[in-house]
Write a protein that holds these residues in place. Structure first.
Motif, PDB file in Angstrom:
ATOM      1  N   TYR A 152       0.838  -1.203   0.000  1.00 17.31           N
ATOM      2  CA  TYR A 152       0.000   0.000   0.000  1.00 17.31           C
ATOM      3  C   TYR A 152       0.870   1.248   0.000  1.00 17.31           C
ATOM      4  CZ  TYR A 152      -2.849   3.809   1.793  1.00 17.31           C
ATOM      5  OH  TYR A 152      -3.449   5.029   1.969  1.00 17.31           O
ATOM      6  N   SER A 209     -11.768  -7.157   9.063  1.00 19.44           N
ATOM      7  CA  SER A 209     -10.806  -7.880   8.231  1.00 19.44           C
ATOM      8  C   SER A 209     -10.948  -9.397   8.359  1.00 19.44           C
ATOM      9  CB  SER A 209      -9.376  -7.461   8.574  1.00 19.44           C
ATOM     10  OG  SER A 209      -9.044  -7.813   9.890  1.00 19.44           O
ATOM     11  N   LEU A 237     -10.103   5.204   0.888  1.00 17.04           N
ATOM     12  CA  LEU A 237     -10.928   4.079   0.463  1.00 17.04           C
ATOM     13  C   LEU A 237     -10.079   2.895   0.013  1.00 17.04           C
ATOM     14  CD1 LEU A 237     -13.734   6.002  -1.431  1.00 17.04           C
ATOM     15  CD2 LEU A 237     -14.037   4.586   0.607  1.00 17.04           C
ATOM     16  N   ASP A 238      -8.971   3.172  -0.667  1.00 16.61           N
ATOM     17  CA  ASP A 238      -8.082   2.100  -1.097  1.00 16.61           C
ATOM     18  C   ASP A 238      -7.571   1.317   0.112  1.00 16.61           C
ATOM     19  OD1 ASP A 238      -6.300   0.431  -2.407  1.00 16.61           O
ATOM     20  OD2 ASP A 238      -4.777   1.980  -2.698  1.00 16.61           O
ATOM     21  N   SER A 245      -8.817   1.214   3.206  1.00 16.35           N
ATOM     22  CA  SER A 245      -9.921   0.568   3.926  1.00 16.35           C
ATOM     23  C   SER A 245     -10.367  -0.706   3.224  1.00 16.35           C
ATOM     24  CB  SER A 245     -11.089   1.538   4.076  1.00 16.35           C
ATOM     25  OG  SER A 245     -10.704   2.691   4.794  1.00 16.35           O
ATOM     26  N   ARG A 246     -10.441  -0.658   1.903  1.00 16.69           N
ATOM     27  CA  ARG A 246     -10.903  -1.821   1.153  1.00 16.69           C
ATOM     28  C   ARG A 246      -9.848  -2.919   1.098  1.00 16.69           C
ATOM     29  NH1 ARG A 246     -13.783   2.172  -3.248  1.00 16.69           N
ATOM     30  NH2 ARG A 246     -15.879   2.124  -2.296  1.00 16.69           N
ATOM     31  N   ARG A 247      -8.587  -2.547   1.061  1.00 19.78           N
ATOM     32  CA  ARG A 247      -7.534  -3.572   1.048  1.00 19.78           C
ATOM     33  C   ARG A 247      -7.565  -4.403   2.324  1.00 19.78           C
ATOM     34  NH1 ARG A 247      -1.800  -2.028  -1.771  1.00 19.78           N
ATOM     35  NH2 ARG A 247      -2.522  -0.469  -3.270  1.00 19.78           N
ATOM     36  N   ASP A 260     -10.174  -4.305   4.781  1.00 21.75           N
ATOM     37  CA  ASP A 260     -11.501  -4.446   5.391  1.00 21.75           C
ATOM     38  C   ASP A 260     -11.590  -3.678   6.698  1.00 21.75           C
ATOM     39  OD1 ASP A 260     -12.865  -6.097   3.476  1.00 21.75           O
ATOM     40  OD2 ASP A 260     -11.606  -7.761   4.135  1.00 21.75           O
ATOM     41  N   MET A 303     -18.493   4.774   1.139  1.00 19.15           N
ATOM     42  CA  MET A 303     -18.505   3.347   1.415  1.00 19.15           C
ATOM     43  C   MET A 303     -19.901   2.858   1.798  1.00 19.15           C
ATOM     44  SD  MET A 303     -16.116   1.142   4.057  1.00 19.15           S
ATOM     45  CE  MET A 303     -14.703   1.039   2.958  1.00 19.15           C
ATOM     46  N   GLU A 325     -20.036  -2.641  -3.396  1.00 18.52           N
ATOM     47  CA  GLU A 325     -18.883  -3.489  -3.067  1.00 18.52           C
ATOM     48  C   GLU A 325     -18.555  -3.490  -1.576  1.00 18.52           C
ATOM     49  OE1 GLU A 325     -14.847  -1.854  -4.142  1.00 18.52           O
ATOM     50  OE2 GLU A 325     -16.065  -0.290  -5.088  1.00 18.52           O
ATOM     51  N   ASP A 326     -19.099  -2.515  -0.850  1.00 16.06           N
ATOM     52  CA  ASP A 326     -18.772  -2.391   0.573  1.00 16.06           C
ATOM     53  C   ASP A 326     -19.932  -2.761   1.493  1.00 16.06           C
ATOM     54  OD1 ASP A 326     -16.174  -1.299   0.019  1.00 16.06           O
ATOM     55  OD2 ASP A 326     -17.147   0.606  -0.452  1.00 16.06           O
ATOM     56  N   LEU A 381     -19.542  -4.213   4.984  1.00 12.42           N
ATOM     57  CA  LEU A 381     -18.962  -3.382   6.036  1.00 12.42           C
ATOM     58  C   LEU A 381     -19.985  -2.461   6.679  1.00 12.42           C
ATOM     59  CD1 LEU A 381     -15.522  -2.431   4.458  1.00 12.42           C
ATOM     60  CD2 LEU A 381     -15.855  -3.716   6.563  1.00 12.42           C
TER      61      LEU A 381
END
Length: 411
Positions: free
Chosen positions: A43, A264, A324-325, A327-329, A331, A343, A348-349, A352
């Motif tokens: 990251y 996660s 966002l990148d 957080s999404r990587r 979870d 989000m 896609e989220d 969460l």
């Protein structure tokens, strides 16, 4: 977590020395991955490459350590007079108390600082001034293995009694960890607080005074010791030796019936094909009225004097696409309002969203107390003794309370 992952090479840039006007920022970061393939190093590679492409006069050197090591490594650097420019760590307030940190409003643009989730921004304050900048957030729910529950004829627990009964049934079915209780040094302060909240207690009262040895907290850990650990319902590893990462890995391997988890864990379980459910944390008499919220912090040290460059880099890091990148990587929950809103409506989220909904209602560690780093470290070291064979919950909690009072007085 894997052992420390250290990135010593320069990320991008124009060479080791660079031009006479070039500034190098040193960042120490924590690893949110559980393998080399998903290490946070990747990251930061992407972030730094993108930033340096637009800022040829600034280089950013990043070193990534496991969560087992990062707070200690930063403290060692600070004590040696070699503070990094930025550190992404678990506690910041003791550094703020020593006037080692920049204020957030001395670094960030007004729109960026104003975009932090209000509850997290408030938790980043010491005496009304924000020094800790939230970097990642999560809340906790009870995860359970749907397959194991079906085999034992169980429904998800709502109370402690339900949880203990379910654990007994899972043990009878041969489940390795009926309830995984990670009170090992990696993140014992989280599991501890989740249980204290579910018993109507916590680390502090409404005024911020430490109440670690309160009657509610003693009752909670006495119940844990007698009804779960003492009845061999927490698995083959002593809770004080079981780290959160190991507990999560065991759940993903299908060896755990129940445990408290953050977002996660979903991806870990799905990757291994484990069917799971999530319910609010059970409390003493029903669903717990409170849940644990956790934030990790970015702190900026004054020592090297790179205020302008630090602020500019952080404005870049806290842009929606970066938040966002990240957080999404991993979870995790975004720490900015704009990214949270994005989000909450993104298909896609959607998994969460239950965690997002809890964030504004959650309780966080008392991170604004300058004594918290000392208290948290002692909890990680000692709390497993409270439920160990021959241990006494009241004595351990009283000793932790004494540590907290001394640390508070010193601060």
């Amino acid at each position: 977590m894997a052992s420390a992952l250290v990135m010593t090479a320069v990320l991008g840039g124009c060479g080791i020395t660079g031009g006479s006007g070039e500034v190098t920022l040193k960042l120490v970061a924590a690893d949110y991955g559980d393998t080399e393939a998903n290490s946070s190093r990747h990251y930061w590679d992407d972030v730094v490459d993108a930033y340096e492409a637009k800022h040829p006069d600034v280089r950013v050197d990043v070193t990534v350590y496991s969560w087992n090591d990062v707070d200690r490594k930063v403290r060692e650097l600070v004590d040696a007079g070699e503070a990094p420019d930025l550190a992404q760590i678990g506690a910041y307030s003791d550094y703020a108390a020593k006037d080692l940190l920049y204020r957030a409003d001395d670094l960030l643009s007004i729109p960026v600082q104003a975009d932090f989730v209000p509850q997290l921004a408030a938790a980043g304050q010491v005496k009304g001034v924000q020094y800790g900048m939230p970097f990642a957030a999560s809340t906790r729910v009870l995860f359970y293995n749907k397959t194991l529950f079906a085999q034992a004829g169980l429904t998800p627990p709502k109370s402690w009694d339900d949880l203990a009964a379910a654990a007994e049934a899972l043990k009878a079915e041969g489940v390795k960890y009926p309830y995984a209780l990670p009170l090992g040094p990696e993140e014992a302060q989280a599991e501890t607080m989740q249980w204290l909240l579910s018993g109507g207690g916590g680390y502090t009262d409404v005024s911020g005074t430490y109440t670690i040895d309160s009657a509610q907290n003693v009752d909670t850990f006495t119940w844990l010791k007698d009804e779960l650990v003492g009845k061999d319902l927490t698995g083959p590893v002593a809770p004080g030796k079981l780290n959160r990462a190991a507990a999560f890995a065991a759940f993903a391997a299908g060896d755990v019936g129940m445990l408290n988890g953050h977002p996660s864990l979903m991806a870990m379980a799905e990757k291994k094909g484990v069917k799971y459910g999530m319910v609010p944390t059970p409390g003493a008499d029903g669903a717990s009225p409170n849940t644990l919220g956790v934030a990790d912090w970015m702190a900026a040290f004054k020592q090297n004097g790179h205020q302008e460059q630090i602020g500019d880099f952080l404005d870049f890091v806290y842009a929606d696409d970066q938040v966002l990148d990240f957080s999404r990587r991993y979870d995790l929950l975004p720490v900015t309002t704009s990214a949270s809103e994005a989000m909450s409506t993104a298909e896609e989220d959607k998994k969460l969203k239950p965690f997002l909904d809890q964030l504004l209602l959650s309780e966080l560690y008392p991170v604004g107390e300058t004594s918290w780093a000392t208290v948290s470290a002692e909890i990680k070291k000692r709390i497993g003794e409270a439920v160990a064979t021959g241990g006494d919950p009241r004595t351990v909690l009283e000793e932790l309370q004494a540590t907290a009072v001394r640390a508070d007085s010193a601060a």
